[in-house]
Design a protein around this motif. Sequence first.
Motif, PDB file in Angstrom:
ATOM      1  N   GLY A 223      30.992  75.962  34.592  1.00  0.00           N
ATOM      2  CA  GLY A 223      30.515  77.028  35.463  1.00  0.00           C
ATOM      3  C   GLY A 223      31.022  78.369  34.993  1.00  0.00           C
ATOM      4  N   ASP A 224      30.461  79.457  35.543  1.00  0.00           N
ATOM      5  CA  ASP A 224      30.929  80.787  35.161  1.00  0.00           C
ATOM      6  C   ASP A 224      32.183  81.149  35.943  1.00  0.00           C
ATOM      7  OD1 ASP A 224      30.154  81.772  37.693  1.00  0.00           O
ATOM      8  OD2 ASP A 224      28.176  82.364  36.966  1.00  0.00           O
ATOM      9  N   SER A 225      32.687  82.375  35.724  1.00  0.00           N
ATOM     10  CA  SER A 225      33.960  82.766  36.321  1.00  0.00           C
ATOM     11  C   SER A 225      33.864  83.036  37.814  1.00  0.00           C
ATOM     12  CB  SER A 225      34.511  84.008  35.612  1.00  0.00           C
ATOM     13  OG  SER A 225      33.581  85.079  35.679  1.00  0.00           O
ATOM     14  N   GLY A 226      32.672  82.958  38.391  1.00  0.00           N
ATOM     15  CA  GLY A 226      32.553  83.060  39.837  1.00  0.00           C
ATOM     16  C   GLY A 226      33.025  81.813  40.559  1.00  0.00           C
ATOM     17  N   TYR A 227      33.229  80.740  39.818  1.00  0.00           N
ATOM     18  CA  TYR A 227      33.706  79.481  40.397  1.00  0.00           C
ATOM     19  C   TYR A 227      35.209  79.333  40.172  1.00  0.00           C
ATOM     20  CZ  TYR A 227      28.839  77.952  40.769  1.00  0.00           C
ATOM     21  OH  TYR A 227      27.517  77.842  41.104  1.00  0.00           O
ATOM     22  N   LYS A 230      38.850  73.997  38.211  1.00  0.00           N
ATOM     23  CA  LYS A 230      39.311  72.718  38.728  1.00  0.00           C
ATOM     24  C   LYS A 230      39.450  71.747  37.564  1.00  0.00           C
ATOM     25  CE  LYS A 230      36.864  73.229  43.184  1.00  0.00           C
ATOM     26  NZ  LYS A 230      37.991  73.019  44.123  1.00  0.00           N
ATOM     27  N   LYS A 231      40.041  70.604  37.847  1.00  0.00           N
ATOM     28  CA  LYS A 231      40.151  69.599  36.788  1.00  0.00           C
ATOM     29  C   LYS A 231      38.783  69.100  36.359  1.00  0.00           C
ATOM     30  CE  LYS A 231      44.760  67.619  37.229  1.00  0.00           C
ATOM     31  NZ  LYS A 231      45.541  66.365  37.396  1.00  0.00           N
ATOM     32  N   TRP A 232      37.797  69.218  37.226  1.00  0.00           N
ATOM     33  CA  TRP A 232      36.457  68.746  36.896  1.00  0.00           C
ATOM     34  C   TRP A 232      35.456  69.881  36.731  1.00  0.00           C
ATOM     35  CZ3 TRP A 232      33.143  70.266  40.754  1.00  0.00           C
ATOM     36  CH2 TRP A 232      33.696  70.451  42.036  1.00  0.00           C
ATOM     37  N   LEU A 233      35.930  71.130  36.910  1.00  0.00           N
ATOM     38  CA  LEU A 233      35.047  72.293  36.760  1.00  0.00           C
ATOM     39  C   LEU A 233      35.724  73.294  35.831  1.00  0.00           C
ATOM     40  CD1 LEU A 233      32.590  74.017  37.390  1.00  0.00           C
ATOM     41  CD2 LEU A 233      33.667  74.691  39.545  1.00  0.00           C
ATOM     42  N   LEU A 234      35.196  73.415  34.634  1.00  0.00           N
ATOM     43  CA  LEU A 234      35.790  74.270  33.618  1.00  0.00           C
ATOM     44  C   LEU A 234      35.069  75.611  33.564  1.00  0.00           C
ATOM     45  CD1 LEU A 234      36.214  71.567  30.832  1.00  0.00           C
ATOM     46  CD2 LEU A 234      38.009  72.540  32.292  1.00  0.00           C
ATOM     47  N   THR A 235      35.837  76.683  33.690  1.00  0.00           N
ATOM     48  CA  THR A 235      35.300  78.047  33.675  1.00  0.00           C
ATOM     49  C   THR A 235      35.826  78.793  32.455  1.00  0.00           C
ATOM     50  OG1 THR A 235      37.150  78.865  35.006  1.00  0.00           O
ATOM     51  CG2 THR A 235      35.204  78.061  36.197  1.00  0.00           C
ATOM     52  N   PRO A 236      35.214  79.905  32.079  1.00  0.00           N
ATOM     53  CA  PRO A 236      35.684  80.643  30.894  1.00  0.00           C
ATOM     54  C   PRO A 236      36.951  81.440  31.186  1.00  0.00           C
ATOM     55  CG  PRO A 236      33.836  81.772  31.888  1.00  0.00           C
ATOM     56  CD  PRO A 236      33.985  80.488  32.644  1.00  0.00           C
ATOM     57  N   ASN A 247      38.092  79.915  20.982  1.00  0.00           N
ATOM     58  CA  ASN A 247      37.201  78.833  20.528  1.00  0.00           C
ATOM     59  C   ASN A 247      36.566  78.134  21.723  1.00  0.00           C
ATOM     60  OD1 ASN A 247      38.086  79.480  17.953  1.00  0.00           O
ATOM     61  ND2 ASN A 247      39.582  77.804  17.877  1.00  0.00           N
ATOM     62  N   TYR A 248      37.385  77.879  22.741  1.00  0.00           N
ATOM     63  CA  TYR A 248      36.913  77.255  23.985  1.00  0.00           C
ATOM     64  C   TYR A 248      35.813  78.109  24.610  1.00  0.00           C
ATOM     65  CZ  TYR A 248      37.222  76.267  29.064  1.00  0.00           C
ATOM     66  OH  TYR A 248      36.952  76.003  30.387  1.00  0.00           O
ATOM     67  N   ASN A 249      36.060  79.419  24.748  1.00  0.00           N
ATOM     68  CA  ASN A 249      35.081  80.307  25.379  1.00  0.00           C
ATOM     69  C   ASN A 249      33.758  80.333  24.615  1.00  0.00           C
ATOM     70  OD1 ASN A 249      36.645  81.114  27.538  1.00  0.00           O
ATOM     71  ND2 ASN A 249      36.327  83.302  27.167  1.00  0.00           N
ATOM     72  N   ARG A 250      33.854  80.317  23.282  1.00  0.00           N
ATOM     73  CA  ARG A 250      32.640  80.374  22.463  1.00  0.00           C
ATOM     74  C   ARG A 250      31.772  79.137  22.706  1.00  0.00           C
ATOM     75  NH1 ARG A 250      35.003  80.360  17.940  1.00  0.00           N
ATOM     76  NH2 ARG A 250      35.513  82.579  18.045  1.00  0.00           N
ATOM     77  N   ALA A 251      32.383  77.968  22.673  1.00  0.00           N
ATOM     78  CA  ALA A 251      31.629  76.727  22.905  1.00  0.00           C
ATOM     79  C   ALA A 251      31.162  76.625  24.356  1.00  0.00           C
ATOM     80  CB  ALA A 251      32.492  75.520  22.531  1.00  0.00           C
ATOM     81  N   HIS A 252      31.997  77.112  25.274  1.00  0.00           N
ATOM     82  CA  HIS A 252      31.653  77.087  26.700  1.00  0.00           C
ATOM     83  C   HIS A 252      30.396  77.906  26.958  1.00  0.00           C
ATOM     84  CE1 HIS A 252      31.920  78.058  31.000  1.00  0.00           C
ATOM     85  NE2 HIS A 252      32.804  77.066  31.139  1.00  0.00           N
ATOM     86  N   LYS A 253      30.325  79.113  26.390  1.00  0.00           N
ATOM     87  CA  LYS A 253      29.186  79.997  26.614  1.00  0.00           C
ATOM     88  C   LYS A 253      27.886  79.381  26.103  1.00  0.00           C
ATOM     89  CE  LYS A 253      27.475  84.645  25.594  1.00  0.00           C
ATOM     90  NZ  LYS A 253      27.783  85.956  24.945  1.00  0.00           N
ATOM     91  N   ILE A 254      27.947  78.826  24.895  1.00  0.00           N
ATOM     92  CA  ILE A 254      26.746  78.233  24.303  1.00  0.00           C
ATOM     93  C   ILE A 254      26.291  77.025  25.120  1.00  0.00           C
ATOM     94  CG2 ILE A 254      25.828  77.048  22.271  1.00  0.00           C
ATOM     95  CD1 ILE A 254      27.799  78.742  20.590  1.00  0.00           C
ATOM     96  N   THR A 255      27.244  76.191  25.527  1.00  0.00           N
ATOM     97  CA  THR A 255      26.895  74.965  26.248  1.00  0.00           C
ATOM     98  C   THR A 255      26.411  75.270  27.658  1.00  0.00           C
ATOM     99  OG1 THR A 255      28.631  73.841  24.969  1.00  0.00           O
ATOM    100  CG2 THR A 255      27.729  72.668  26.872  1.00  0.00           C
ATOM    101  N   ARG A 256      27.072  76.215  28.321  1.00  0.00           N
ATOM    102  CA  ARG A 256      26.690  76.530  29.706  1.00  0.00           C
ATOM    103  C   ARG A 256      25.340  77.230  29.788  1.00  0.00           C
ATOM    104  NH1 ARG A 256      26.619  79.796  33.986  1.00  0.00           N
ATOM    105  NH2 ARG A 256      26.765  81.641  32.663  1.00  0.00           N
ATOM    106  N   SER A 257      24.860  77.798  28.690  1.00  0.00           N
ATOM    107  CA  SER A 257      23.569  78.480  28.720  1.00  0.00           C
ATOM    108  C   SER A 257      22.424  77.532  29.079  1.00  0.00           C
ATOM    109  CB  SER A 257      23.275  79.150  27.367  1.00  0.00           C
ATOM    110  OG  SER A 257      23.071  78.177  26.354  1.00  0.00           O
ATOM    111  N   VAL A 258      22.685  76.228  29.008  1.00  0.00           N
ATOM    112  CA  VAL A 258      21.682  75.237  29.423  1.00  0.00           C
ATOM    113  C   VAL A 258      21.210  75.512  30.847  1.00  0.00           C
ATOM    114  CG1 VAL A 258      21.430  72.812  30.112  1.00  0.00           C
ATOM    115  CG2 VAL A 258      22.302  73.374  27.854  1.00  0.00           C
TER     116      VAL A 258
END
Length: 352
Positions: A223-227, A230-236, A247-258
């Motif tokens: 999810g984005d930073s508005g969330y 949590k252990k099951w909800l990863l935000t940037p 590195n985490y943020n880069r992959a997070h952004k590309i994957t979350r764009s779905v």
Amino acid sequence: MAAPAPLRQRRPRRFRERKDVLHDLDDGELIKRYRLDRAGIIFVTDLVRGPLTNPTGRNQVLTPEMKIIVLLRYLATGKMQLCSMDDLGPSQQTVSRVITETLMALSSNAILTQFITFPITPHETQRKIVDFQQIAGFPGVIGAIDGTHVRISAPSEFEGEYVNRKGYHSINVQVIFDAKYKITDIVAKWPGSVHDARILNESSLNRVVFGRGMVPDGCHLLGDSGYPSKKWLLTPYLRPQPGPQSNYNRAHKITRSVVERGIGQLKRRFHVLHGEIRVQPPSKVCQIIKVCAMLHNICKDRNIYIPAAEDDEEEVDDPLPLQPPQPPAAQRPREGLLYRDEFADLHFRNDN
């Protein structure tokens, strides 16, 4: 004595001739107008044939197929008047009644849950994880979550609660997509003024699915930073450090764009979600949103393409400006943030 006036004969009722679109149009034209091909329209009709079958023997009663077609035309265009002008035959009053009746049948929980299901078994979650990891190497993801606003006309009750941060009335819809752009969960009931984080907190996803451990360990949503983290909800990270966090943020952004692209596909397929939905009460709008989500998944299952827009470009959802991020770390539960640090350090120490 004057002769009695002759009896006036009653004029026979005239009905517009209805076009048999299922037989007159080819699949390409059906998809363009109604978003489903002939087999798809019949498939959806069969789901609710019983409730939509009118027991009367009167002439010109709409068949279940025609009721589905009228609803599909409305969802595809967002314009009720096109349903009566499109050689389908019904009057505007009949169109409104048919849409209400058909929405009620299709939005039943028994129908929706056949096509919108959240993965909870090891087999289901592993398949989602593999699909997401192929996007940008981000491990352990089973869904991407976001909120999207659907504009509505001002309701007669609690009007102020529906005004969002851009100043228009809306329903704030929480939606989760998998890597193949299918919807796995949708919450469509909250007024536009409600924050995404509150919708998540009050959802069965938080209270039951993840809250009671129904999902295997190691499964996450993005999810984005508005969330909240949590252990099951990863935000940037808001201010990532060089190395694992970047590195985490880069992959997070590309994957979350779905999820952003998925919402864009949903609204492109069903234009009723693009403009202002002028039906009342808001609960009926929520039915429309959920039925569109279900039909989107049916289209995905049946490999039915989205008709090309005039500009022939893929649309991405145009969200409201990002909601204010969660409070500073010092004011937030540390568990989710510490877990994110450990996760980034474990999986993103080396730039993939």
